[in-house]
Design an enzyme around this catalytic site. Structure first.
Site, short mmCIF file in Angstrom:
data_model
loop_
_atom_site.label_atom_id
_atom_site.label_comp_id
_atom_site.label_asym_id
_atom_site.label_seq_id
_atom_site.Cartn_x
_atom_site.Cartn_y
_atom_site.Cartn_z
N TYR A 209 97.22 65.69 37.70
CA TYR A 209 98.03 64.48 39.39
C TYR A 209 96.87 64.09 39.53
CZ TYR A 209 100.98 68.00 41.87
OH TYR A 209 101.94 68.68 42.07
N LYS B 22 96.44 77.05 29.85
CA LYS B 22 97.49 76.86 28.92
C LYS B 22 96.46 76.88 27.49
CE LYS B 22 101.26 76.80 26.46
NZ LYS B 22 102.27 77.91 26.60
N ASP C 292 102.19 80.64 30.93
CA ASP C 292 104.16 81.06 30.64
C ASP C 292 104.07 82.91 31.17
OD1 ASP C 292 102.63 81.17 28.43
OD2 ASP C 292 103.87 80.95 27.76
N ASP D 146 100.39 74.49 41.40
CA ASP D 146 101.60 73.83 42.47
C ASP D 146 102.73 74.62 42.12
OD1 ASP D 146 103.23 72.27 44.00
OD2 ASP D 146 103.97 71.17 42.05
N ASP E 244 104.44 78.25 44.21
CA ASP E 244 105.91 78.14 44.86
C ASP E 244 106.54 79.53 44.76
OD1 ASP E 244 105.72 75.83 45.94
OD2 ASP E 244 107.77 74.79 45.70
C1 IPM Z 1 102.15 71.04 47.48
C2 IPM Z 1 103.52 70.06 47.61
C3 IPM Z 1 102.77 68.48 46.50
C4 IPM Z 1 102.10 68.78 45.57
C5 IPM Z 1 102.99 67.06 46.66
C6 IPM Z 1 104.48 67.30 47.92
C7 IPM Z 1 102.23 66.40 46.21
O1 IPM Z 1 103.97 70.15 46.01
O2 IPM Z 1 101.38 70.80 48.06
O3 IPM Z 1 102.35 72.08 46.96
O4 IPM Z 1 102.95 68.71 44.56
O5 IPM Z 1 100.86 69.11 45.27
MG MG Z 2 104.52 72.10 45.18
#
Ligand code: IPM
Ligand code: MG
Length: 362
Positions: free
Chosen positions: A143, A194, A226, A250, A254
């Site tokens: 990032y 990885k 993975d 990230d 999710d």
């Molecule tokens: C998160 C989001 C952010 C990230 C984006 C909105 C920049 O997806 O907080 O997970 O990638 O960190």
């Molecule tokens: Mg995110």
């Protein structure tokens, strides 16, 4: 004695303002009940800030955040700003905030609540009892690594570049947070990388392994990312605490969030070595339902609870909020994202009212 706290509110975009309003109402009641005085200041970030000032993170916002005891953020981004260059997109505001406050450690809990097991897309026996904490490195990795950008080569072709980079000290400081976190949980830490392909991951694995000598009570394992993604949906109960870099964190957070049925339920805490932390839902700004009173405010409310627990050291007040959330779920209240047969479908505001009612009862 009354404790005073300066809280910066960053409602941001999309459903942000709606869910933030609910969290603020909850905090006001909690403040009365626990003798906490919150001084709220609102500031601009993301698309809202771009529209008002041309920048996703105005310097006044960063200053206000720096001067506060904690920052409560809702969500940023939306279709409207999607075609802007990356340095002035809403996301750049969020990344700038994380970097500006030095928030290198992002805690993302994913715990399945018994009331919501049927909201998960996975089978009950797979998700029942899941309780995972993802510790994501937040101010390094691909990032932020340099070089980055879109360049033109000698032949006139465009070339996009990002760089995944971690120094030993960056790995070590997130590693420490992860080992300490695992120690307070079930004592199991899985480091995700990885290392079969990336040198940066080989260094990550070496440092984490070395660090584990200082935490003999924590059982350390390693997985390639993975495989970790596969294991998360195959057998998530094997995980307790996960530590990983920015990009992998990230993605995996999710996936972990969705095990619980809805990303609309999950809070997060971003912490630095000192100074205010930022507390925000894991979900985004959901522009498709913004302004329609359909959003689930519970992740925002639970982020306020994390703020009390990790940012302001008020664990009892945090417990109270979490109990209120369990209780509204227990009584069958649901927003659309977690709705199932026979439950009460509520809008964002009504879910907030239900919480307030529960909090006022005791
Ligand atoms: C998160 C989001 C952010 C990230 C984006 C909105 C920049 O997806 O907080 O997970 O990638 O960190
Ligand atoms: Mg995110």
């Amino acid at each position: 004695m009354t404790q005073n706290y300066r809280i910066t509110l960053l409602p941001g975009d999309g459903i942000g303002p709606e869910i933030m309003a609910v969290a603020v109402d909850v905090l006001k009641i909690i403040g009365q009940q626990f003798d906490l005085q919150f001084e709220f200041q609102e500031a601009l970030i993301g698309g809202a800030a771009i529209d008002a000032t041309g920048e996703p993170l105005p310097s006044t916002t960063l200053d206000t955040c720096r001067q506060s005891d904690a920052v409560l953020l809702a969500a940023i981004g939306g279709y409207k700003w999607d075609s802007l260059p990356s340095n002035i997109r809403p996301e750049a505001g969020l990344l700038g905030l994380r970097a500006g406050l030095g928030l290198f450690a992002n805690l993302r809990p994913a715990q399945i609540l018994p009331q919501l097991i049927d909201a998960s897309t996975l089978k009950r026996e797979v998700v029942e009892g899941v309780d995972i904490m993802v510790v994501r490195e937040l101010t390094g990795g691909i990032y932020f690594g340099k070089p980055k950008g879109i360049f033109t080569t000698d032949t006139g072709e465009k070339r996009g570049v990002n760089t995944m980079v971690y120094t030993e000290s960056e790995i070590e400081r997130i590693g420490r947070v992860a080992f300490e976190t695992a120690r307070k949980r079930k004592g199991k830490l899985c480091s995700v990388d990885k290392a079969n392909v990336l040198e940066v991951s080989q260094l990550w694995r070496d440092r984490i392994t070395k660090l584990s000598q200082e935490y003999p009570d924590v059982e350390l394992s390693h997985l390639y990312v993975d495989n970790a993604a596969m294991q998360l949906v195959r057998a998530p109960k094997q995980f307790d605490t996960i530590v990983t870099g920015n990009l992998f964190g990230d993605i995996l957070s999710d996936a972990a969030a969705m095990l619980t049925g809805s990303i609309g339920m999950l809070p997060s805490a971003s912490l630095g070595a000192s100074g205010p932390g930022v507390f925000e839902p894991v979900h985004g700004s959901a522009p498709d339902i913004a302004g329609q009173d359909k959003a689930n405010p519970l992740a925002q409310v639970l982020s306020a609870a994390m703020m009390l627990r990790y940012g302001l050291d008020q664990p009892k007040a945090a417990d109270r909020i979490e109990q209120a959330v369990f209780q509204v779920l227990e009584q069958g209240d649901r927003t659309g994202d977690i709705m199932s047969l026979g439950k009460n479908l509520l809008g964002c505001r009504a879910m907030g009212d239900a919480l307030i009612k529960v909090l006022e009862e005791k």
